[in-house]
Design a protein around this motif. Structure first.
Motif, PDB file in Angstrom:
ATOM      1  N   UNK A   1       0.825  -1.196   0.000  1.00  0.00           N
ATOM      2  CA  UNK A   1       0.000   0.000   0.000  1.00  0.00           C
ATOM      3  C   UNK A   1       0.864   1.252   0.000  1.00  0.00           C
ATOM      4  N   UNK A   2       1.932   1.179  -0.803  1.00  0.00           N
ATOM      5  CA  UNK A   2       2.766   2.359  -1.019  1.00  0.00           C
ATOM      6  C   UNK A   2       3.947   2.435  -0.083  1.00  0.00           C
ATOM      7  N   UNK A   3       4.841   3.383  -0.383  1.00  0.00           N
ATOM      8  CA  UNK A   3       6.053   3.573   0.401  1.00  0.00           C
ATOM      9  C   UNK A   3       6.078   4.975   0.995  1.00  0.00           C
ATOM     10  N   UNK A   4       7.273   5.537   1.049  1.00  0.00           N
ATOM     11  CA  UNK A   4       7.454   6.871   1.635  1.00  0.00           C
ATOM     12  C   UNK A   4       6.659   7.924   0.849  1.00  0.00           C
ATOM     13  N   UNK A   5       5.901   8.768   1.557  1.00  0.00           N
ATOM     14  CA  UNK A   5       5.011   9.727   0.866  1.00  0.00           C
ATOM     15  C   UNK A   5       5.782  10.671  -0.063  1.00  0.00           C
ATOM     16  N   UNK A   6       6.905  11.235   0.404  1.00  0.00           N
ATOM     17  CA  UNK A   6       7.602  12.268  -0.379  1.00  0.00           C
ATOM     18  C   UNK A   6       8.053  11.780  -1.751  1.00  0.00           C
ATOM     19  N   UNK A   7       8.246  10.479  -1.885  1.00  0.00           N
ATOM     20  CA  UNK A   7       8.771   9.972  -3.168  1.00  0.00           C
ATOM     21  C   UNK A   7       7.747   9.095  -3.901  1.00  0.00           C
ATOM     22  N   UNK A   8       6.487   9.205  -3.492  1.00  0.00           N
ATOM     23  CA  UNK A   8       5.425   8.413  -4.129  1.00  0.00           C
ATOM     24  C   UNK A   8       4.891   9.131  -5.360  1.00  0.00           C
ATOM     25  N   UNK A   9       4.821   8.419  -6.477  1.00  0.00           N
ATOM     26  CA  UNK A   9       4.340   8.996  -7.740  1.00  0.00           C
ATOM     27  C   UNK A   9       2.856   9.357  -7.628  1.00  0.00           C
ATOM     28  N   UNK A  10       2.418  10.371  -8.398  1.00  0.00           N
ATOM     29  CA  UNK A  10       1.022  10.833  -8.295  1.00  0.00           C
ATOM     30  C   UNK A  10      -0.009   9.724  -8.505  1.00  0.00           C
ATOM     31  N   UNK A  11       0.212   8.854  -9.491  1.00  0.00           N
ATOM     32  CA  UNK A  11      -0.808   7.832  -9.770  1.00  0.00           C
ATOM     33  C   UNK A  11      -0.851   6.776  -8.663  1.00  0.00           C
TER      34      UNK A  11
END
Ligand SMILES: Nc1ncnc2c1ncn2[C@@H]1O[C@H](COP(=O)(O)OP(=O)(O)O)[C@@H](O)[C@H]1O
Ligand SMILES: [Mg+2]
Length: 271
Positions: A154-164
């Motif tokens: 369910x995703x990784x670090x917010x700052x480096x998460x792609x928009x999609x």
């Protein structure tokens, strides 16, 4: 001392490096030992084994948890490598070192993609420059062609998460499939953040909660580089701009990003 260190027969004075969110990390002599409460360290071990990664040693289970041993990588993270550039030393040698680091990181990512894997959580500390090699580390979330233990990503670090990916995190609780295009965004976000010391998304409130940060990324609220860069660097900025495109289909592949950066180095036009 952790009982696993004795059980595994690791030699050397153990140093506890960190303990966070169910992960305990030791350096024992020239071995890195990662222990997780759940399956993630073992999963990472399976990924490293499938990739035949040079720093992989072994992995296994320990009660309910898992462990992974790796050769200690004596290197510099992308974050640390770009620190002198951030401090404002705008000289040809600095420009060359930024482009070289970025090209090497893009090549390492392109190799990972060529092997059929995506990383899923690239960030400035997960790219390490060792003499003669670039290591992409923390492959716990990687997805690829070899079956490895499943968890709901369910995703990784917010700052480096792609928009999609940010939009998927906000809109579904389902497992998220990572993509090479999202990794390219994450790599460029890591380069942007390491150089400017500002993450690429222009948050309405940088102190906001993770969902609010992700909502800003999903809405493609990106900083204008001109307002956060330490100095002008057109060749590098062009590469960042292209690979931070909100539309994943508009982004270069890691291989073509590397090619662009190498071409800039070869022509020397950036100097
Ligand atoms: N094989 C290694 N050699 C040297 N340092 C490592 C190694 N693996 C991880 N590290 C260091 O430990 C930090 C955390 O490792 P990482 O794999 O990202 O763990 P976590 O799952 O806790 O995020 C890295 O940022 C890096 O500084
Ligand atoms: Mg990590």
């Amino acid at each position: 001392m952790h009982p696993l260190i004795t059980e595994l027969g690791l030699d050397g004075d153990p140093k506890l490096l960190h303990e966070r969110r169910g992960t305990t990390f030791f350096k024992v002599g020239d071995t890195a030992l990662k222990i997780t409460d759940g399956l993630m360290a073992g999963r990472e071990g399976e990924v490293l084994a499938a990739l035949d990664a040079g720093h992989y040693i072994a992995h296994g289970t320990h009660g309910q948890g898992t462990w992974l041993t790796m050769r200690w990588i004596d290197g510099t993270s992308l974050w640390d490598a770009l620190e002198p550039a951030h401090r404002g030393d705008d000289a040809p040698a600095t420009r060359r070192s930024i482009l070289t680091a970025a090209a090497e990181a893009a090549e390492a990512l392109a190799d990972l993609h060529a092997a059929g894997w995506t990383h899923g959580d690239l960030q400035p500390d997960h790219i390490v420059f060792e003499s003669g090699a670039v290591r992409i580390i923390d492959l716990a979330c990687a997805q690829g062609p070899v079956p490895v233990p499943f968890y709901v990503h369910h995703g990784g670090l917010a700052h480096t998460t792609a928009p999609e990916i940010a939009a998927l995190i906000l809109n579904t609780t389902d497992h998220i499939t990572t993509t090479p295009e999202a990794d390219v965004w994450s790599l460029s976000a890591s380069l942007f953040w390491s150089w400017t010391r500002t993450p690429p998304t222009d948050y309405r409130d940088p102190q906001a909660s993770r969902p609010d940060l992700l909502a800003d990324t999903a809405a493609a609220r990106r900083h204008d580089l001109a307002t956060v860069r330490p100095w002008q660097f057109p060749a590098f900025e062009t590469a960042l701009h292209a690979s931070l495109a909100p539309d994943p289909e508009q982004r270069p592949t890691a291989r073509s990003l590397a090619g662009f950066l190498r071409a800039a180095l070869t022509t020397g036009a950036f100097e």
